[in-house]
Structure formats: C-alpha cells, structure tokens
Design an enzyme around this catalytic site. Structure first.
Site, PDB file in Angstrom:
ATOM      1  N   ARG A 195       0.757  -1.221   0.005  1.00 45.15           N
ATOM      2  CA  ARG A 195      -0.026   0.025   0.024  1.00 45.15           C
ATOM      3  C   ARG A 195       1.034   1.293   0.006  1.00 45.15           C
ATOM      4  O   ARG A 195       0.431   2.379   0.837  1.00 45.15           O
ATOM      5  CB  ARG A 195      -0.741   0.216   1.092  1.00 45.15           C
ATOM      6  CG  ARG A 195      -1.916  -0.991   1.334  1.00 45.15           C
ATOM      7  CD  ARG A 195      -3.000  -1.314   0.048  1.00 45.15           C
ATOM      8  NE  ARG A 195      -3.694  -2.469   0.044  1.00 45.15           N
ATOM      9  CZ  ARG A 195      -3.233  -3.462  -0.611  1.00 45.15           C
ATOM     10  NH1 ARG A 195      -2.364  -3.552  -1.616  1.00 45.15           N
ATOM     11  NH2 ARG A 195      -3.902  -4.399  -0.558  1.00 45.15           N
ATOM     12  N   SER A 245     -10.025   0.098   4.369  1.00 40.45           N
ATOM     13  CA  SER A 245      -9.449  -0.307   5.460  1.00 40.45           C
ATOM     14  C   SER A 245      -8.699   0.976   5.854  1.00 40.45           C
ATOM     15  O   SER A 245      -8.198   1.775   5.444  1.00 40.45           O
ATOM     16  CB  SER A 245      -8.569  -1.365   5.066  1.00 40.45           C
ATOM     17  OG  SER A 245      -8.884  -2.528   4.436  1.00 40.45           O
ATOM     18  N   GLU A 315      -3.747   3.312   6.939  1.00 45.72           N
ATOM     19  CA  GLU A 315      -3.648   3.148   5.574  1.00 45.72           C
ATOM     20  C   GLU A 315      -4.206   4.115   4.748  1.00 45.72           C
ATOM     21  O   GLU A 315      -3.879   4.630   3.610  1.00 45.72           O
ATOM     22  CB  GLU A 315      -4.276   1.784   5.190  1.00 45.72           C
ATOM     23  CG  GLU A 315      -4.402   1.522   3.581  1.00 45.72           C
ATOM     24  CD  GLU A 315      -5.141  -0.114   3.059  1.00 45.72           C
ATOM     25  OE1 GLU A 315      -4.634  -1.032   3.994  1.00 45.72           O
ATOM     26  OE2 GLU A 315      -5.704  -0.174   2.136  1.00 45.72           O
TER      27      GLU A 315
HETATM   28  C1  LIG Z   1     -15.366   0.506   0.234  1.00 49.57           C
HETATM   29  C2  LIG Z   1     -13.756   0.734   0.006  1.00 49.57           C
HETATM   30  C3  LIG Z   1     -13.178  -0.414  -0.307  1.00 49.57           C
HETATM   31  C4  LIG Z   1     -11.860  -0.221  -0.548  1.00 49.57           C
HETATM   32  N1  LIG Z   1     -10.916  -1.388  -0.949  1.00 49.57           N
HETATM   33  C5  LIG Z   1      -9.783  -1.238  -1.160  1.00 49.57           C
HETATM   34  C6  LIG Z   1      -8.926  -2.420  -1.498  1.00 49.57           C
HETATM   35  O1  LIG Z   1      -9.546  -3.559  -1.578  1.00 49.57           O
HETATM   36  N2  LIG Z   1      -7.658  -2.540  -1.751  1.00 49.57           N
HETATM   37  C7  LIG Z   1      -7.142  -1.177  -1.651  1.00 49.57           C
HETATM   38  O2  LIG Z   1      -5.903  -1.132  -1.769  1.00 49.57           O
HETATM   39  N3  LIG Z   1      -7.800   0.081  -1.242  1.00 49.57           N
HETATM   40  C8  LIG Z   1      -9.099  -0.134  -1.162  1.00 49.57           C
HETATM   41  N4  LIG Z   1      -9.897   0.832  -0.693  1.00 49.57           N
HETATM   42  C9  LIG Z   1      -9.134   2.419  -0.831  1.00 49.57           C
HETATM   43  C10 LIG Z   1      -9.078   3.145  -1.990  1.00 49.57           C
HETATM   44  O3  LIG Z   1     -10.047   2.765  -2.812  1.00 49.57           O
HETATM   45  C11 LIG Z   1      -7.568   2.838  -2.816  1.00 49.57           C
HETATM   46  O4  LIG Z   1      -6.713   3.293  -2.042  1.00 49.57           O
HETATM   47  C12 LIG Z   1      -7.610   3.837  -4.163  1.00 49.57           C
HETATM   48  O5  LIG Z   1      -6.411   3.392  -4.738  1.00 49.57           O
HETATM   49  C13 LIG Z   1      -7.542   5.499  -3.736  1.00 49.57           C
HETATM   50  O6  LIG Z   1      -7.669   5.848  -5.024  1.00 49.57           O
HETATM   51  P1  LIG Z   1      -8.385   7.363  -5.103  1.00 49.57           P
HETATM   52  O7  LIG Z   1      -8.441   7.611  -6.598  1.00 49.57           O
HETATM   53  O8  LIG Z   1      -9.556   7.281  -4.232  1.00 49.57           O
HETATM   54  O9  LIG Z   1      -7.132   8.215  -4.396  1.00 49.57           O
HETATM   55  P2  LIG Z   1      -7.443   9.393  -3.133  1.00 49.57           P
HETATM   56  O10 LIG Z   1      -8.202   8.740  -2.218  1.00 49.57           O
HETATM   57  O11 LIG Z   1      -8.252  10.517  -3.980  1.00 49.57           O
HETATM   58  O12 LIG Z   1      -5.777   9.732  -2.940  1.00 49.57           O
HETATM   59  C14 LIG Z   1      -4.985   8.878  -2.240  1.00 49.57           C
HETATM   60  C15 LIG Z   1      -3.650   9.300  -2.316  1.00 49.57           C
HETATM   61  O13 LIG Z   1      -3.163   9.350  -3.704  1.00 49.57           O
HETATM   62  C16 LIG Z   1      -2.841  10.571  -4.020  1.00 49.57           C
HETATM   63  N5  LIG Z   1      -3.352  10.703  -5.426  1.00 49.57           N
HETATM   64  C17 LIG Z   1      -4.500  10.335  -6.016  1.00 49.57           C
HETATM   65  N6  LIG Z   1      -4.457  10.578  -7.700  1.00 49.57           N
HETATM   66  C18 LIG Z   1      -3.295  10.954  -7.757  1.00 49.57           C
HETATM   67  C19 LIG Z   1      -2.652  11.346  -8.942  1.00 49.57           C
HETATM   68  N7  LIG Z   1      -3.268  11.143 -10.109  1.00 49.57           N
HETATM   69  N8  LIG Z   1      -1.214  11.722  -9.004  1.00 49.57           N
HETATM   70  C20 LIG Z   1      -0.624  11.852  -7.736  1.00 49.57           C
HETATM   71  N9  LIG Z   1      -1.299  11.480  -6.447  1.00 49.57           N
HETATM   72  C21 LIG Z   1      -2.537  10.838  -6.429  1.00 49.57           C
HETATM   73  C22 LIG Z   1      -3.401  11.480  -3.031  1.00 49.57           C
HETATM   74  O14 LIG Z   1      -2.670  12.621  -3.198  1.00 49.57           O
HETATM   75  C23 LIG Z   1      -3.385  10.888  -1.859  1.00 49.57           C
HETATM   76  O15 LIG Z   1      -2.146  10.844  -1.409  1.00 49.57           O
HETATM   77  C24 LIG Z   1     -11.138   0.991  -0.525  1.00 49.57           C
HETATM   78  C25 LIG Z   1     -11.876   2.158  -0.272  1.00 49.57           C
HETATM   79  C26 LIG Z   1     -13.224   1.969  -0.107  1.00 49.57           C
HETATM   80  C27 LIG Z   1     -14.036   3.327   0.033  1.00 49.57           C
END
Ligand SMILES: Cc1cc2nc3c(=O)[nH]c(=O)nc-3n(C[C@H](O)[C@H](O)[C@H](O)COP(=O)(O)OP(=O)(O)OC[C@H]3O[C@@H](n4cnc5c(N)ncnc54)[C@H](O)[C@@H]3O)c2cc1C
Length: 322
Positions: A195, A245, A315
């Site tokens: 992660r 998580s 996380e």
């Molecule tokens: C119901 C649910 C289930 C989930 N299940 C999982 C799972 O099974 N496995 C898992 O790993 N995660 C899971 N997650 C967490 C999350 O979905 C992941 O971490 C996902 O990859 C985050 O992507 P995001 O676009 O929402 O990033 P954000 O939450 O918007 O940002 C996360 C981080 O990435 C950075 N970021 C985002 N986009 C960019 C970009 N284009 N360039 C540079 N930095 C960027 C942000 O600055 C921040 O530091 C879950 C979340 C939920 C709500």
C-alpha cells in the site's frame, strides 16, 4: 505538490492567500480554465467518507494541457497544491484544505488497449479498468473490481486485494513533475511496497499508467470478478460512507482481527463507528466529523497497543486542517 498534507499561512485563518489576492487568483483561474474551478468547495462532496471541510480552490482539469497549466499557475503564484482522485482513501479534516485541490477524475479517464498493453489515464476508475480489460479478454485486473478509486490513486497507494496489487500489472507511469514537465517512470522507479509507492513522497502527479495484461477467456475473467465482488459485498459495510481499510495489516495479522480481539469492534464516537461487519472499516453513520473519526482511530490504536503491543499504522491518509 500534495503540499496541503501539511498546512500553510492563512487568510483570516481560512485561506493561504490574502483576501484580495485570493479573489484575483480565482478570477484569473476561471478565465484560464472555464467551468473547471470552484471556491470554498466542501470536500465532503468529494470523498467516499462524505467528510471534509472546504478547499479554498478546487480545480477539475478537463485535459492534460489544462492540468499542466493549473500546476504551472499554482507554482508561479506559490499556491500549495493537493492532488486527489476519487477521495476513497482520504480523511479530510474539518477545517478543509488551504490552497488548491486538483481533482483528477472523469475528464481524464480514457482507456486504450493495444494487444496486451493497456493505457489508462489517471482519472479512470479501477472498476472501469477491470471491466474494459475483461471485455478485451485480458486477465490480471480482477482484483481491482469494486475498489472505488482512480487508476492514479491506485498506483500511488499500490492498491490491491486478494493477494494482487497494482504493482503486478503496472509497467510504466507518465507523471507531471514539480517543474511542470512530463516524465516517464518505469515500474522499478516507483518503489512499490505494501500500500505504498515513492510517488507518495515525491510530489509527482500521475497522468497516465501503462499496464500489461495476460490473455485469458472472457468468461473465466468474469467468473473471478464476480467472486471478488461477491466477497466484498459480503464482508464490507458498503451501505455506509467509509474509506476502506483504515489500518494496514501488520506482519502476521489482519488489522480487523486485532481490532476485534482488542474489543474495539462497534465502538462509536459521535457519528463515527467501527463497523460491526468489518472491524478495519470506520463508517460514517450520517454527519460524522473528521475529528470524531480521528478520535476513534486513536482509541482503536490505543486498545490494540494495550492488548497486543502492536502499533497499527494508517492505510488511509489524513489531510487538511483541524
Ligand atoms: C469501500 C472501499 C473499499 C476499498 N477497498 C480497497 C482494497 O480492496 N484495496 C485497496 O488497496 N484499497 C481499497 N480502498 C481504498 C482506495 O479505494 C484505494 O486506496 C484507491 O486506490 C485510492 O484511489 P483514489 O483515486 O480514491 O485516491 P485518493 O483517495 O483521492 O488519494 C489517495 C492518495 O493518492 C494521491 N493521488 C490520487 N490521485 C493521484 C494522482 N493522479 N497523482 C498523484 N497522486 C494522486 C493523493 O494525493 C493521496 O495521497 C477501498 C476504499 C473504499 C471506500
């Protein structure tokens, strides 16, 4: 970039720019990027937790050129920038984010497939990526179905599930660096860990991701995707806003097990509650404030520490101001 993980100076305690300058910036940005700029935007509308105070300025660039212009403008004006995707791994504090939030989402979400090579813009959702690859009979992305993030956020976090992660499929990433220049980084440059990746610290914006799939029969891919989705629906509290998580699994344990054994399952502060369905999820029962979630996080950490001597690491990412 990603600067507002820490905070900056304030305008009457509410913005990083003096009032007059703030208005001028907004006016200029609106001209530069028509229909892509908002001010005092409640971040609760941009996170899956449905929590978060206002961002001074929120920009949702429509093109890669607009993204570059936004970043260059912020650099010239010395405005801190926080980049986000779907906000599915974020707890944004109640005071919101000073400076500029750049949201990379649906406008930058094209996916192209050429043989086994998949090119996805950072704003594409993981589910869209998985489904598109399935349509093209490409396996390897099944784990991504149901993770509600964007491809950009997923690379930065090295998102994964069921023993697979982005690091298994990513080959190369196009980033916009701090100087406003594009750079191609190979998988080996990304420092993928559990992660995590070094993109988190290096303030680079993910613009496009190149992945590689493995040819397989569509029906078999679909079957595996169905299994993953089914498992999520059965084990995760998807009826309530959450950010997935909350804690990383420490070596040898799942965080959920430790939380449950420590007696923290079902704990509640205000409208924030440790889910009864999955103890590593905190759910928002309605109008939870970030402060309530943070206090609950501290309580859970303390209980697990006392019972097992293990410090649970976050996380989710906590950003913005109290
Ligand atoms: C119901 C649910 C289930 C989930 N299940 C999982 C799972 O099974 N496995 C898992 O790993 N995660 C899971 N997650 C967490 C999350 O979905 C992941 O971490 C996902 O990859 C985050 O992507 P995001 O676009 O929402 O990033 P954000 O939450 O918007 O940002 C996360 C981080 O990435 C950075 N970021 C985002 N986009 C960019 C970009 N284009 N360039 C540079 N930095 C960027 C942000 O600055 C921040 O530091 C879950 C979340 C939920 C709500």
């Amino acid at each position: 970039m990603n600067a507002s993980k820490s905070t900056s100076a304030s305008r009457d305690g509410s913005s990083c720019l003096p009032n007059r300058e703030f208005k001028a910036v907004y006016k200029e940005l609106k001209q530069l990027l028509p229909d892509q700029v908002r001010i005092q935007e409640p971040m609760s509308q941009h996170t899956t937790f449905r929590i978060g105070g206002p961002a001074d300025i929120l920009v949702e660039p429509r093109t890669i050129a607009a993204l570059r212009e936004t970043i260059s403008y912020a650099k010239v004006k010395n405005i801190p920038v926080f980049v986000m995707g779907a906000g599915s791994n974020l707890l944004i504090r109640d005071g919101g984010i000073r400076g500029m939030v750049v949201k990379i989402g649906r406008h930058l979400a094209r996916i192209k497939i050429d043989g086994v090579v998949v090119m996805a813009e950072a704003g594409a959702t993981l589910s869209h990526l998985a489904l598109t690859c399935c349509q093209a009979s490409l396996a390897g992305f099944e784990f991504a179905v149901g993770i509600p993030g964007t491809v950009g956020g997923a690379v930065v976090m090295n998102a994964g599930a069921e023993g697979r992660a982005m690091s298994d499929v990513v080959q190369e990433v196009l980033v916009l660096n701090q100087k406003g220049c594009f750079d191609r980084l190979k998988k080996e440059d990304l420092g993928f860990g559990y992660r995590s990746s070094n993109l988190l610290d290096h303030n680079q914006i993910v613009v496009e991701v190149v992945c590689q799939g493995t040819p397989d029969q569509k029906e078999r891919i679909q079957e595996r995707q169905k299994k993953h989705l089914h498992h999520r629906q059965n084990t995760q509290p998807l009826m309530y806003p959450n950010a997935g998580s909350v804690f990383k699994n420490p070596p040898g344990f799942t965080a959920g097990y430790l939380i449950e054994q420590a007696g923290a399952k079902g704990r509640q502060i205000g409208a924030a509650k440790v889910s009864l369905k999955h103890a590593n999820f905190i759910i928002n029962l309605g109008m939870a404030r970030a402060k309530e979630v943070q206090d609950l996080i501290s309580q859970v950490q303390e209980m697990v520490k006392q019972r097992f001597g293990i410090q649970l690491a976050l996380e989710i990412q906590i950003v913005g101001e109290d």
